[in-house]
Design a protein around this motif. Structure first.
Motif, PDB file in Angstrom:
ATOM      1  N   GLN A   1       0.840  -1.193   0.000  1.00 17.30           N
ATOM      2  CA  GLN A   1       0.000   0.000   0.000  1.00 17.30           C
ATOM      3  C   GLN A   1       0.877   1.246   0.000  1.00 17.30           C
ATOM      4  N   LEU A   2       0.502   2.201  -0.850  1.00 13.48           N
ATOM      5  CA  LEU A   2       1.210   3.466  -0.949  1.00 13.48           C
ATOM      6  C   LEU A   2       0.555   4.490  -0.029  1.00 13.48           C
ATOM      7  N   GLN A   3       1.373   5.104   0.826  1.00 14.66           N
ATOM      8  CA  GLN A   3       0.890   6.138   1.743  1.00 14.66           C
ATOM      9  C   GLN A   3       1.644   7.431   1.437  1.00 14.66           C
ATOM     10  N   THR A   4       0.924   8.548   1.422  1.00 19.88           N
ATOM     11  CA  THR A   4       1.551   9.841   1.139  1.00 19.88           C
ATOM     12  C   THR A   4       1.066  10.887   2.134  1.00 19.88           C
ATOM     13  N   ILE A   5       1.899  11.897   2.301  1.00 21.51           N
ATOM     14  CA  ILE A   5       1.541  13.056   3.119  1.00 21.51           C
ATOM     15  C   ILE A   5       2.298  14.258   2.557  1.00 21.51           C
ATOM     16  N   LYS A   6       1.712  15.435   2.587  1.00 20.70           N
ATOM     17  CA  LYS A   6       2.377  16.611   2.018  1.00 20.70           C
ATOM     18  C   LYS A   6       2.118  17.837   2.877  1.00 20.70           C
ATOM     19  N   ILE A   7       2.948  18.845   2.647  1.00 21.72           N
ATOM     20  CA  ILE A   7       2.835  20.092   3.395  1.00 21.72           C
ATOM     21  C   ILE A   7       3.325  21.234   2.508  1.00 21.72           C
ATOM     22  N   GLN A   8       2.717  22.394   2.675  1.00 23.69           N
ATOM     23  CA  GLN A   8       3.141  23.600   1.975  1.00 23.69           C
ATOM     24  C   GLN A   8       3.984  24.445   2.932  1.00 23.69           C
ATOM     25  N   VAL A   9       5.146  24.869   2.481  1.00 28.72           N
ATOM     26  CA  VAL A   9       6.062  25.642   3.316  1.00 28.72           C
ATOM     27  C   VAL A   9       6.614  26.808   2.495  1.00 28.72           C
ATOM     28  N   ARG A  10       6.611  27.988   3.084  1.00 27.92           N
ATOM     29  CA  ARG A  10       7.224  29.145   2.444  1.00 27.92           C
ATOM     30  C   ARG A  10       8.510  29.497   3.185  1.00 27.92           C
ATOM     31  N   THR A  11       9.577  29.621   2.436  1.00 30.99           N
ATOM     32  CA  THR A  11      10.851  29.983   3.051  1.00 30.99           C
ATOM     33  C   THR A  11      10.785  31.412   3.595  1.00 30.99           C
ATOM     34  N   VAL A  12      11.563  31.626   4.643  1.00 30.27           N
ATOM     35  CA  VAL A  12      11.549  32.912   5.344  1.00 30.27           C
ATOM     36  C   VAL A  12      12.216  33.976   4.473  1.00 30.27           C
ATOM     37  N   ALA A  13      11.656  35.181   4.486  1.00 33.80           N
ATOM     38  CA  ALA A  13      12.242  36.281   3.708  1.00 33.80           C
ATOM     39  C   ALA A  13      11.644  37.600   4.165  1.00 33.80           C
ATOM     40  N   ALA A  14      12.390  38.644   3.855  1.00 30.65           N
ATOM     41  CA  ALA A  14      11.842  40.001   3.954  1.00 30.65           C
ATOM     42  C   ALA A  14      11.288  40.321   2.571  1.00 30.65           C
ATOM     43  N   VAL A  15      10.007  40.623   2.499  1.00 31.84           N
ATOM     44  CA  VAL A  15       9.321  40.723   1.213  1.00 31.84           C
ATOM     45  C   VAL A  15       8.974  42.171   0.910  1.00 31.84           C
ATOM     46  N   VAL A  16       9.265  42.553  -0.319  1.00 29.15           N
ATOM     47  CA  VAL A  16       8.869  43.862  -0.834  1.00 29.15           C
ATOM     48  C   VAL A  16       7.780  43.627  -1.875  1.00 29.15           C
ATOM     49  N   GLU A  17       6.601  44.159  -1.641  1.00 30.23           N
ATOM     50  CA  GLU A  17       5.481  43.988  -2.568  1.00 30.23           C
ATOM     51  C   GLU A  17       5.350  45.241  -3.438  1.00 30.23           C
ATOM     52  N   VAL A  18       5.163  45.011  -4.734  1.00 33.62           N
ATOM     53  CA  VAL A  18       5.145  46.124  -5.688  1.00 33.62           C
ATOM     54  C   VAL A  18       3.929  45.981  -6.605  1.00 33.62           C
ATOM     55  N   THR A  19       3.265  47.094  -6.867  1.00 35.99           N
ATOM     56  CA  THR A  19       2.222  47.186  -7.890  1.00 35.99           C
ATOM     57  C   THR A  19       2.612  48.314  -8.836  1.00 35.99           C
ATOM     58  N   VAL A  20       2.728  47.997 -10.108  1.00 37.48           N
ATOM     59  CA  VAL A  20       3.168  48.981 -11.090  1.00 37.48           C
ATOM     60  C   VAL A  20       2.246  48.927 -12.312  1.00 37.48           C
ATOM     61  N   ARG A  21       1.949  50.148 -12.833  1.00 35.71           N
ATOM     62  CA  ARG A  21       1.128  50.238 -14.042  1.00 35.71           C
ATOM     63  C   ARG A  21       2.028  50.572 -15.224  1.00 35.71           C
ATOM     64  N   ILE A  22       1.910  49.722 -16.257  1.00 37.99           N
ATOM     65  CA  ILE A  22       2.697  49.905 -17.473  1.00 37.99           C
ATOM     66  C   ILE A  22       1.748  50.391 -18.574  1.00 37.99           C
ATOM     67  N   THR A  23       2.107  51.495 -19.200  1.00 40.11           N
ATOM     68  CA  THR A  23       1.180  52.128 -20.159  1.00 40.11           C
ATOM     69  C   THR A  23       1.458  51.761 -21.607  1.00 40.11           C
ATOM     70  N   ASN A  24       2.591  51.203 -21.915  1.00 40.67           N
ATOM     71  CA  ASN A  24       2.913  50.914 -23.311  1.00 40.67           C
ATOM     72  C   ASN A  24       2.761  49.437 -23.686  1.00 40.67           C
ATOM     73  N   VAL A  25       2.010  48.686 -22.913  1.00 36.69           N
ATOM     74  CA  VAL A  25       1.728  47.274 -23.212  1.00 36.69           C
ATOM     75  C   VAL A  25       0.223  47.104 -23.300  1.00 36.69           C
ATOM     76  N   LEU A  26      -0.232  46.515 -24.387  1.00 38.33           N
ATOM     77  CA  LEU A  26      -1.657  46.277 -24.597  1.00 38.33           C
ATOM     78  C   LEU A  26      -2.071  45.004 -23.874  1.00 38.33           C
ATOM     79  N   PHE A  27      -3.118  45.119 -23.077  1.00 39.91           N
ATOM     80  CA  PHE A  27      -3.593  43.954 -22.320  1.00 39.91           C
ATOM     81  C   PHE A  27      -4.369  43.012 -23.230  1.00 39.91           C
ATOM     82  N   THR A  28      -4.144  41.719 -23.058  1.00 36.87           N
ATOM     83  CA  THR A  28      -4.897  40.669 -23.744  1.00 36.87           C
ATOM     84  C   THR A  28      -5.292  39.607 -22.714  1.00 36.87           C
TER      85      THR A  28
END
Length: 289
Positions: free
Chosen positions: A156-183
């Motif tokens: 019998q095959l048994q499995t278990i899993k977990i989601q883990v995020r590595t530690v970091a100092a995070v910089v979040e950015v939102t930027v608007r680009i005007t010369n790219v056409l959205f599709t």
């Protein structure tokens, strides 16, 4: 008168006998005497009885019984109880490494386990161990990884899993680009247009970073990941994750990212609709936050 008996003359015509004595020890032994055998006694027969010379004996046929004995086996086949996972324990989560152990329903039974770590659809590393423990190094800060453990016991095959995020100092950015056409393809992470745009955006951004920040990126101690692309013309949400083991302050990272966006030679940035903020990488539901 009677005549007196005559007396023989010892010297006339006489014979002299000599007696010789022989010792008993020189005589041959006397054979043992055998008592005379007596004929078997025969009971007297009655005048009217007839005696037969043959005695009739009944014939007995022997009966042979074969008994087959099946030995009772004292051995037994033990019931195979498959191992089952109970939990995964996070021993340490750092910017570039994750260490785990796991528990099963039999703490003393050692079984080879396969442990895989991946991010998205990309397999990072696979190891096999019997130690109920695993350690992964060389990871990227601020990245969410999936760890999958599998064992096979009793078929019998048994499995278990977990989601883990590595530690970091995070910089979040939102930027608007005007010369790219959205599709619509830019919202589909599996489309080729989305993949091409992401690669061009990250390449252009890293080229404008300071030398110190570029060095962190090349060493795997800084990562850039696109969160989403929205219409407007194109609004890009992305994050920059920096290892907590480096001496470069987060403020320097924020400043370098801002300068790179403003000085981009490929994209026209709407500075009024660009935001940069920092946060910790710990999020609810990950790393026991």
């Amino acid at each position: 008168p009677p005549t007196p008996p005559s007396t023989p003359n010892p010297t006339a015509n006489s014979t002299t006998s000599t007696l010789t004595l022989i010792p008993l020890s020189t005589l041959p032994p006397k054979p043992p005497s055998t008592p005379p055998s007596e004929p078997p006694s025969t009971p007297p027969s009655s005048p009217n009885s007839t005696t037969s010379d043959l005695t009739s004996t009944p014939t007995v046929t022997p009966t042979i019984t074969l008994t087959t004995t099946t030995p009772i086996s004292t051995s037994f086949t033990p019931v195979c109880v498959p191992l089952r996972f109970l939990r995964i324990n996070l021993i340490s989560v750092e910017s570039t490494g994750i260490s785990i152990t796991w528990d099963t329903n039999n703490a003393f039974r050692e079984t080879r386990a396969t442990v895989k770590i991946s991010t998205g659809n990309k397999m990072i590393k696979e190891i096999e161990t019997e130690q109920k423990a695993a350690e992964f190094n060389g990871l990227i800060p601020g990245v969410e990884y999936q760890i999958l453990i599998s064992i096979t016991t009793c078929g019998q095959l048994q499995t278990i899993k977990i989601q883990v995020r590595t530690v970091a100092a995070v910089v979040e950015v939102t930027v608007r680009i005007t010369n790219v056409l959205f599709t619509p393809e830019l919202k589909d992470k599996n489309s080729q247009q989305y993949k091409d745009f992401v690669q061009e955006f990250i390449d252009n951004l890293t080229k404008g970073l300071s030398d110190a920040i570029q060095a962190l990126f090349r060493a795997g101690k800084l990562s850039i990941s696109i969160t989403s692309i929205e219409e407007g013309s194109v609004v890009v949400n992305f994050s920059v994750a920096v290892s907590t083991n480096v001496t470069v302050p987060v403020s320097d990272v924020k400043e370098s990212v801002s300068d790179s966006l403003k000085n981009s030679s490929q994209f026209v940035i709407d500075a009024q609709n660009t935001t940069i903020s920092d946060r910790d990488s710990c999020q609810s539901g990950l790393n026991d936050c």
